[in-house]
Design a protein around this motif. Structure first.
Motif, short mmCIF file in Angstrom:
data_model
loop_
_atom_site.label_atom_id
_atom_site.label_comp_id
_atom_site.label_asym_id
_atom_site.label_seq_id
_atom_site.Cartn_x
_atom_site.Cartn_y
_atom_site.Cartn_z
N GLU A 106 71.09 93.28 7.86
CA GLU A 106 70.20 94.11 8.68
C GLU A 106 70.55 93.90 10.15
O GLU A 106 70.93 92.80 10.55
CB GLU A 106 68.74 93.69 8.47
CG GLU A 106 68.19 93.99 7.10
CD GLU A 106 66.82 93.37 6.94
OE1 GLU A 106 65.84 94.09 7.16
OE2 GLU A 106 66.76 92.17 6.61
N SER A 110 64.88 95.07 12.88
CA SER A 110 64.58 94.67 11.49
C SER A 110 65.18 93.31 11.15
O SER A 110 64.69 92.62 10.26
CB SER A 110 65.06 95.72 10.49
OG SER A 110 66.45 95.89 10.58
N LYS A 113 62.43 90.70 12.35
CA LYS A 113 61.06 90.82 11.82
C LYS A 113 60.90 90.04 10.55
O LYS A 113 61.80 89.79 9.82
CB LYS A 113 60.70 92.29 11.57
CG LYS A 113 60.51 93.06 12.84
CD LYS A 113 60.08 94.46 12.53
CE LYS A 113 59.87 95.25 13.79
NZ LYS A 113 59.45 96.60 13.54
#
Length: 113
Positions: A106, A110, A113
């Motif tokens: 990713e 993202s 997170k």
């Protein structure tokens, strides 16, 4: 995304970790360091000779956070760290161009997170 580097007193670490926990951060690095600034260290006598220790123990906290979290996190660190004395620390802020989570590949927000 921004990288926050905060240099703080070691005795403030647990309190800062507790405060930062409310932001649901996905990661934080903590490094024990030695350094000096306006505080200048301390002097001791070893075998009758004055020795000037210029470096004091500090903690370096590194965080990569979303842009919208930056000011709240900085204010929280300041509120907890501030004693009004020399040696309270410093905070540095850097732009982060990209972040990559190695496991999932990713990228960007993202990945943090």
């Amino acid at each position: 995304m921004k990288k926050i580097e905060a240099y703080i007193r070691p005795e403030k670490l647990e309190e800062i970790k507790t405060v930062l926990d409310k932001y649901n951060l996905n990661g934080m690095s903590i490094i024990q360091i030695m350094g000096c600034g306006n505080q200048k260290g301390w002097k001791e006598y070893v075998r009758g000779t004055e020795v000037d220790y210029n470096f004091l123990q500090k903690i370096k906290i590194e965080l990569v956070v979303l842009d919208e979290q930056v000011e709240k996190i900085i204010q929280s660190i300041i509120e907890v760290s501030s004693t009004g004395e020399y040696g309270d620390g410093k905070i540095f802020l850097y732009n982060v161009e990209d972040a990559i989570r190695v496991r999932t590949k990713e990228r960007g927000e993202s990945a943090i997170k």
